[in-house]
Write a protein that holds these residues in place. Structure first.
Motif, mmCIF file in Angstrom:
data_model
loop_
_atom_site.group_PDB
_atom_site.id
_atom_site.type_symbol
_atom_site.label_atom_id
_atom_site.label_comp_id
_atom_site.label_asym_id
_atom_site.label_seq_id
_atom_site.Cartn_x
_atom_site.Cartn_y
_atom_site.Cartn_z
ATOM 1 N N SER A 92 0.816 -1.221 0.000
ATOM 2 C CA SER A 92 0.000 0.000 0.000
ATOM 3 C C SER A 92 0.846 1.265 0.000
ATOM 4 O O SER A 92 0.366 2.336 0.389
ATOM 5 C CB SER A 92 -0.920 0.001 1.223
ATOM 6 O OG SER A 92 -0.153 -0.045 2.435
ATOM 7 N N SER A 93 2.082 1.169 -0.443
ATOM 8 C CA SER A 93 2.971 2.331 -0.478
ATOM 9 C C SER A 93 2.401 3.421 -1.385
ATOM 10 O O SER A 93 1.913 3.134 -2.479
ATOM 11 C CB SER A 93 4.358 1.915 -0.984
ATOM 12 O OG SER A 93 5.189 3.043 -1.169
ATOM 13 N N PRO A 94 2.426 4.685 -0.945
ATOM 14 C CA PRO A 94 1.880 5.776 -1.780
ATOM 15 C C PRO A 94 2.632 5.962 -3.081
ATOM 16 O O PRO A 94 2.095 6.555 -4.021
ATOM 17 C CB PRO A 94 2.013 7.007 -0.877
ATOM 18 C CG PRO A 94 3.064 6.646 0.125
ATOM 19 C CD PRO A 94 2.925 5.184 0.348
ATOM 20 N N THR A 95 3.858 5.468 -3.188
ATOM 21 C CA THR A 95 4.614 5.608 -4.423
ATOM 22 C C THR A 95 4.078 4.686 -5.519
ATOM 23 O O THR A 95 4.312 4.927 -6.711
ATOM 24 C CB THR A 95 6.099 5.278 -4.192
ATOM 25 O OG1 THR A 95 6.222 3.914 -3.769
ATOM 26 C CG2 THR A 95 6.690 6.188 -3.134
ATOM 27 N N GLY A 96 3.357 3.642 -5.120
ATOM 28 C CA GLY A 96 2.876 2.676 -6.102
ATOM 29 C C GLY A 96 3.891 1.608 -6.441
ATOM 30 O O GLY A 96 3.599 0.688 -7.203
ATOM 31 N N TYR B 158 9.561 1.375 -1.215
ATOM 32 C CA TYR B 158 9.286 1.359 0.224
ATOM 33 C C TYR B 158 10.289 0.486 0.965
ATOM 34 O O TYR B 158 10.805 0.860 2.024
ATOM 35 C CB TYR B 158 7.862 0.844 0.455
ATOM 36 C CG TYR B 158 7.504 0.660 1.916
ATOM 37 C CD1 TYR B 158 7.019 1.721 2.670
ATOM 38 C CD2 TYR B 158 7.644 -0.584 2.532
ATOM 39 C CE1 TYR B 158 6.693 1.557 4.002
ATOM 40 C CE2 TYR B 158 7.315 -0.761 3.857
ATOM 41 C CZ TYR B 158 6.842 0.312 4.593
ATOM 42 O OH TYR B 158 6.532 0.140 5.913
#
Length: 251
Positions: free
Chosen positions: A46-50, A55
């Motif tokens: 679920s890392s915001p970087t995608g 991460y």
């Protein structure tokens, strides 16, 4: 691309074996290091970087993330260049052997660079257009990725099966080779064939048990449609004009 290599019968398989061996060793080290560095699988996914890998890298070494990411991009770029070179040469070879439309244009070799520039350009353009599919639909893009994997593994399985069939009939049915697997050839071919068929079977499955229009793996009907079209095209027209490289090469 073997046509552009000196002593291809020896150099190409030797390069393939050494590259796979080196990458396998490095890959095992990277996988263990990567798995050891994952603090939380759910948080990585679920890392915001995608990109979960960013991460994990930031968790392991914050300041080292940028140079490692740059190296990964460079490796990916080198891999894309190699794939494009291979695809463009295959396009050139099929056009030269009357296997593609616009054969004269695609098979043209630039005198100065001695490369099939038109085949390289058309391959780059098609790759660029296929990449744009991801912007409109991730499902369609994933179907294209699965389609090329199924086609690749099916091609491997077909080639390996033909060689294995010849080996089973007797070594005298195969031409002499500069580089050989020796007595272990049959066992290696058998394992490779089983592995290729295994991948073809599982790549075609959808990622989720509850299948709908968005989770269905459209690669299977696409592959079936293209296979049937190619089969009909070959029997109606292709077999009359396509001779194959074997009939055109002088030993």
């Amino acid at each position: 691309m073997s046509e552009e290599v000196r002593r291809a019968g020896l150099a190409v398989p030797r390069a393939m074996m050494w590259s796979y061996t080196a990458n396998a060793v490095i890959g095992v080290v990277v996988v263990f290091a990567y798995l050891y560095s994952i603090p939380d699988v759910a948080a990585a996914l679920s890392s915001p970087t995608g990109f979960p890998i960013l991460y994990v890298l930031q968790s392991a070494t914050y300041w080292g993330t940028l140079p490692i990411a740059i190296m990964l991009i460079m490796i990916a770029t080198a891999g894309c260049i190699g794939c494009n070179a291979s695809a463009s040469r295959e396009t050139f070879a099929f056009a030269r052997d009357d296997g593609l439309p616009f054969k004269n244009w695609l098979a043209k070799v630039t005198p100065k660079s001695l490369i099939p520039r038109n085949s390289v350009l058309i391959t780059c353009i098609i790759t660029f257009l296929l990449s744009l599919i991801n912007i409109g639909s991730t499902v369609a893009f994933n179907a294209i990725i699965s389609l090329q994997l199924i086609a690749l593994m099916a091609t491997y399985a077909t080639s390996i099966a033909c060689v294995l069939f010849k080996r089973m009939k007797g070594e005298h049915n195969l031409p002499s080779a500069q580089w050989s697997l020796g007595r272990s050839g049959k066992a290696i071919n058998t394992v490779a064939l089983v592995y290729s068929i295994y991948l073809v079977f599982w790549i075609g499955w959808p990622p989720l048990q509850a299948v709908d229009a968005s989770s269905f793996n459209w690669a299977v009907p696409m592959f079936g449609a293209i296979f049937l079209f190619s089969l009909v095209f070959y029997y109606t027209n292709g077999r009359r004009v396509y001779k194959g490289p074997v009939t055109l090469v002088q030993a």
